[in-house]
Design an enzyme around this catalytic site. Structure first.
Site, PDB file in Angstrom:
ATOM      1  N   SER A 197       0.783  -1.234   0.000  1.00 40.85           N
ATOM      2  CA  SER A 197       0.000   0.000   0.000  1.00 40.85           C
ATOM      3  C   SER A 197       0.816   1.286   0.000  1.00 40.85           C
ATOM      4  O   SER A 197       0.328   2.328  -0.429  1.00 40.85           O
ATOM      5  CB  SER A 197      -0.955   0.011   1.191  1.00 40.85           C
ATOM      6  OG  SER A 197      -0.228  -0.154   2.391  1.00 40.85           O
ATOM      7  N   LYS A 234     -11.646   0.739  -1.277  1.00 40.90           N
ATOM      8  CA  LYS A 234     -10.652   1.423  -2.103  1.00 40.90           C
ATOM      9  C   LYS A 234     -11.197   1.546  -3.536  1.00 40.90           C
ATOM     10  O   LYS A 234     -12.039   2.396  -3.761  1.00 40.90           O
ATOM     11  CB  LYS A 234      -9.327   0.693  -1.969  1.00 40.90           C
ATOM     12  CG  LYS A 234      -8.887   0.777  -0.495  1.00 40.90           C
ATOM     13  CD  LYS A 234      -7.611   0.151  -0.172  1.00 40.90           C
ATOM     14  CE  LYS A 234      -7.144   0.500   1.229  1.00 40.90           C
ATOM     15  NZ  LYS A 234      -8.069   0.278   2.328  1.00 40.90           N
ATOM     16  N   HIS A 272      -5.509  -3.433  -2.288  1.00 35.96           N
ATOM     17  CA  HIS A 272      -5.184  -2.484  -3.374  1.00 35.96           C
ATOM     18  C   HIS A 272      -5.140  -3.165  -4.747  1.00 35.96           C
ATOM     19  O   HIS A 272      -4.742  -2.540  -5.725  1.00 35.96           O
ATOM     20  CB  HIS A 272      -3.850  -1.791  -3.090  1.00 35.96           C
ATOM     21  CG  HIS A 272      -3.913  -0.938  -1.871  1.00 35.96           C
ATOM     22  ND1 HIS A 272      -4.252   0.400  -1.915  1.00 35.96           N
ATOM     23  CD2 HIS A 272      -3.735  -1.240  -0.563  1.00 35.96           C
ATOM     24  CE1 HIS A 272      -4.269   0.883  -0.685  1.00 35.96           C
ATOM     25  NE2 HIS A 272      -3.947  -0.094   0.152  1.00 35.96           N
TER      26      HIS A 272
HETATM   27  C1  LIG Z   1      -3.191  -3.524   2.431  1.00 37.06           C
HETATM   28  C2  LIG Z   1      -4.311  -3.055   3.293  1.00 37.06           C
HETATM   29  N1  LIG Z   1      -4.986  -3.949   4.007  1.00 37.06           N
HETATM   30  C3  LIG Z   1      -6.000  -3.586   4.807  1.00 37.06           C
HETATM   31  C4  LIG Z   1      -6.390  -2.281   4.914  1.00 37.06           C
HETATM   32  C5  LIG Z   1      -7.516  -1.898   5.828  1.00 37.06           C
HETATM   33  O1  LIG Z   1      -8.685  -1.730   5.099  1.00 37.06           O
HETATM   34  P1  LIG Z   1      -9.851  -0.792   5.636  1.00 37.06           P
HETATM   35  O2  LIG Z   1      -9.480   0.594   5.303  1.00 37.06           O
HETATM   36  O3  LIG Z   1     -11.063  -1.287   4.922  1.00 37.06           O
HETATM   37  O4  LIG Z   1      -9.923  -1.019   7.116  1.00 37.06           O
HETATM   38  C6  LIG Z   1      -5.746  -1.313   4.156  1.00 37.06           C
HETATM   39  C7  LIG Z   1      -6.208   0.095   4.203  1.00 37.06           C
HETATM   40  O5  LIG Z   1      -5.565   1.036   4.436  1.00 37.06           O
HETATM   41  C8  LIG Z   1      -4.656  -1.701   3.358  1.00 37.06           C
HETATM   42  O6  LIG Z   1      -3.953  -0.779   2.667  1.00 37.06           O
END
Ligand SMILES: Cc1ncc(COP(=O)(O)O)c(C=O)c1O
Length: 383
Positions: A174, A240, A209
């Protein structure tokens, strides 16, 4: 009470501030009354303010009301929740799927549920914080392997004796925008499982992502042409590229049934409201019907990445719409981000402890125009 610690964070330029929008999410946003071209959201397909999602959500609200009022295991779920789970399972080519309230809740809940005492987790060093926390909450031993280093992973995994081994990785990282070497990771797990009557090496992939971005939107397995084996668990988010909110896990029928029965963040939390679920259904239908959105996202991503590289910026190993621009020190990163802000461009400084190397994280979306990207390049070109 915490003034000393806060002073320390401020002195190190590590204190954070919240910027509140007074406009919808999108390529152009308004913060504190000022308009910016937005290169900071994860709304990769520009769906967060799409009329189809708003319409679906309004219709669901009329039919089901607003709040869900209880957890799924009580009476919090609706027929829309079931419909979305069926759609996700079909989309991911798995037997079953389950909705979670967020990606954070999914990772911090599922990992401790599938990895207990006597098990070992192998986690990429750049995995998202929610995975890190999920590993910490589990009673399993956790080995951190070097970022994308499959030899390191294979060495660790082969010399470890454990009841169950669980490899956990983001598919798209991310903050770096690079892609995990899933073909190689898959082969390592496959070889270990092939030598046994019952597979004991699981592969848990965080497609937050990659959903809506890679593999015609279907995610990383589709991108790499990997078959969704029963020992692969795919997690992803609606928050996202799908422009909505919440998360899902997809896998074999018994895996999902086990997760439903044992994951604390699923069992002990109120279900998402139907109006949010309806928006996620609409988003899934849109990306299946309108591949042009994903094409536009990638065209924009390539334009921005090529332009930044041409200007001499180090975009690290970025391969996706997440484009980190390496800016050296924390001070220089803040300076760059503030300079862009003055030029009407919103692109946040990402600093420790979120990342080791400070950077300005640029995310490109399908909603950006050529002019938006040219303005970004022009601003960074004259820095
Ligand atoms: C790779 C990854 N996993 C999980 C999450 C968490 O997702 P959420 O924003 O739906 O809690 C994010 C979000 O920032 C992320 O980038």
């Amino acid at each position: 009470m915490f003034s000393k610690q806060l002073k320390f964070l401020k002195e190190k330029n590590l204190s954070r501030e919240i910027g509140n929008r007074n406009s919808p999410q999108g390529a152009h946003i308004k913060i504190n009354g000022k308009e910016y071209i937005n290169f900071s959201s994860n709304d990769y397909l520009g769906l967060a303010n799409h009329p189809a999602l708003i319409r679906a959500s309004q219709q669901a609200m009329k039919k089901f009301g607003f709040g869900s009022g209880a957890s799924r295991l009580l009476c919090g779920g609706s027929i829309l929740h079931e419909e979305l789970e069926e759609k996700i399972a079909r989309f991911k080519r798995t037997e079953s799927a389950l909705i979670f309230n967020s990606g954070y809740a999914a990772n911090t809940g599922i990992i401790p549920a599938i990895a207990g005492e006597g098990d070992t987790i192998f986690s990429d060093e750049l995995n998202h914080a929610s995975i890190v926390d999920g590993c910490r909450l589990s009673r399993a031993r956790t080995y951190i392997y070097k970022h994308k280093d499959t030899s390191n992973l294979e060495n660790l995994i082969r010399k470890t004796k454990a009841r169950r081994k669980i490899v956990v990785t983001d598919s798209v990282f991310s903050m770096d925008g690079d892609i995990a070497p899933l073909k190689e990771i898959y082969s390592i797990c496959l070889a270990l499982n092939a030598a046994r009557c019952t597979p004991n090496t699981l592969l848990y992939i965080d497609d937050a992502h990659a959903t809506g971005v890679l593999g015609k939107g279907k995610g990383s397995l589709e991108h790499f042409g990997i078959k969704p084996e029963p020992w692969i668990i795919q997690m992803g988010t609606f928050s996202k590229a799908l422009g909505s909110f919440g998360a899902f896990v997809a896998g074999s029928k018994d895996t999902i049934e086990f997760i439903l029965n044992t994951t604390r963040s699923f069992i002990f939390s109120t279900a998402l409201p139907p109006c949010i679920i309806a928006a996620s259904i609409a988003a899934l239908e849109l990306i299946e019907k309108k591949p042009v959105l994903i094409k536009k996202l990638w065209a924009n991503r390539d334009k921005a990445a090529k332009g930044l590289t041409k200007l001499g910026y180090d975009i690290m190993e970025s391969e996706t719409p997440v484009i980190p621009v390496k800016t050296g020190s924390v001070e220089n990163t803040l300076k760059t981000s503030r300079y862009l802000l003055k030029k009407g461009i919103f692109a946040p400084a990402i600093r420790p402890p979120t990342v080791k190397d400070p950077r300005v994280r640029i995310t490109v979306t399908a909603a950006h125009t050529d002019e938006d990207i040219e303005k970004l390049l022009k601003a960074l070109g004259s820095l």
